[in-house]
Design an enzyme around this catalytic site. Structure first.
Site, short mmCIF file in Angstrom:
data_model
loop_
_atom_site.label_atom_id
_atom_site.label_comp_id
_atom_site.label_asym_id
_atom_site.label_seq_id
_atom_site.Cartn_x
_atom_site.Cartn_y
_atom_site.Cartn_z
NE ARG A 34 -2.37 -1.59 3.40
CZ ARG A 34 -2.18 -2.85 3.83
NH1 ARG A 34 -2.57 -3.86 3.09
NH2 ARG A 34 -1.59 -3.08 4.98
CD GLU A 42 1.30 -6.62 17.60
OE1 GLU A 42 0.99 -6.23 16.46
OE2 GLU A 42 0.55 -6.53 18.59
P1 AMP Z 1 4.39 -2.06 11.80
O1 AMP Z 1 5.68 -2.63 11.28
O2 AMP Z 1 3.91 -2.75 13.05
O3 AMP Z 1 4.45 -0.56 11.95
O4 AMP Z 1 3.28 -2.42 10.73
C1 AMP Z 1 3.16 -1.63 9.63
C2 AMP Z 1 2.78 -2.42 8.40
O5 AMP Z 1 1.74 -3.36 8.65
C3 AMP Z 1 2.24 -1.45 7.38
O6 AMP Z 1 2.76 -1.83 6.12
C4 AMP Z 1 0.75 -1.59 7.48
O7 AMP Z 1 0.19 -1.60 6.19
C5 AMP Z 1 0.47 -2.90 8.17
N1 AMP Z 1 -0.40 -2.79 9.35
C6 AMP Z 1 -0.05 -3.02 10.65
N2 AMP Z 1 -1.10 -2.91 11.46
C7 AMP Z 1 -2.15 -2.54 10.70
C8 AMP Z 1 -3.53 -2.25 10.98
N3 AMP Z 1 -4.03 -2.31 12.22
N4 AMP Z 1 -4.30 -1.89 9.94
C9 AMP Z 1 -3.82 -1.84 8.69
N5 AMP Z 1 -2.53 -2.12 8.36
C10 AMP Z 1 -1.70 -2.47 9.35
#
Ligand code: AMP
Length: 192
Positions: free
Chosen positions: A74, A111
């Site tokens: 995205r 996570e």
């Molecule tokens: P992070 O590495 O935890 O910051 O996760 C970010 C990536 O995971 C991004 O590419 C987001 O598109 C996706 N992502 C993580 N959590 C969500 C959520 N609650 N809703 C939508 N996309 C998420």
């Protein structure tokens, strides 16, 4: 004559409320306990899409961004459009095995479990000023890994930009705590 502004009546506040109204919450996707912020209604709405790209790009006019790094998948949609607005180039960061040329890769913690991201080795000239773009900032692991790949090639990560930031996961503190203190900019903030 004194002119005062009611922040709620500024066009920007209306625009952000409009964007917020185009985000769809999907509970328990992709796994139980995750509230997924679905951006597809925003993408499908011409006004919301236009506002999103304008606001993301406007913040960085005059910041001498040479390259936008977009994170699969995205981040490609927003990153590509922002790059054209800033007269910058675009560099994709992709999941393992998708890029055809020689790559640098980084394993980082999610996570639950791990993930790997890749960038072409010759995509960022030394000293290039980079803006990292993705749709959602959650824990910050993904954006931080993309920034690290850019820095390994000699890029200077000037800033991060997101459409949505999940404030309660504190991803911002992870990005802020990196050496160069890049700016972190998000349009819509979601509280805990
Ligand atoms: P992070 O590495 O935890 O910051 O996760 C970010 C990536 O995971 C991004 O590419 C987001 O598109 C996706 N992502 C993580 N959590 C969500 C959520 N609650 N809703 C939508 N996309 C998420």
């Amino acid at each position: 004559m004194t002119i005062t502004f009611d922040p709620d009546k500024l066009p920007g506040a209306h625009a952000l409320a409009y964007l917020q109204s185009k985000l769809r919450d999907v509970p328990d996707f992709p796994k139980p306990g995750i509230l997924f912020k679905d951006i597809t209604p925003l993408l499908a709405d011409p006004r919301a899409l236009h506002i999103t790209i304008d606001l993301l790009a406007e913040r960085f006019i005059g910041e001498r961004i040479d390259l936008v790094v977009g994170i699969e998948s995205r981040g490609f949609i927003f990153g590509g459009a922002v790059a054209t607005r800033l007269n910058a180039g675009f560099v994709p960061v992709r999941k393992l095995g998708k890029l055809p040329w020689k790559t640098d890769r980084l394993t980082y913690a999610l996570e639950y479990g791990e993930a790997e991201l890749e960038m072409h080795v010759d995509s960022i000239p030394k000293g290039a000023r980079v803006l990292v773009v993705d749709d959602v900032l959650a824990t910050g692991g993904t954006a931080s890994a993309a920034a690290e790949l850019a820095r390994r090639q000699g890029g200077v990560v000037a800033a991060f930009a997101f459409v949505v930031e999940l404030d309660f996961l504190a991803g911002r503190s992870r990005l802020d705590s990196e050496n160069t203190q890049p700016a972190v900019y998000s349009l819509v903030h979601v509280g805990g």
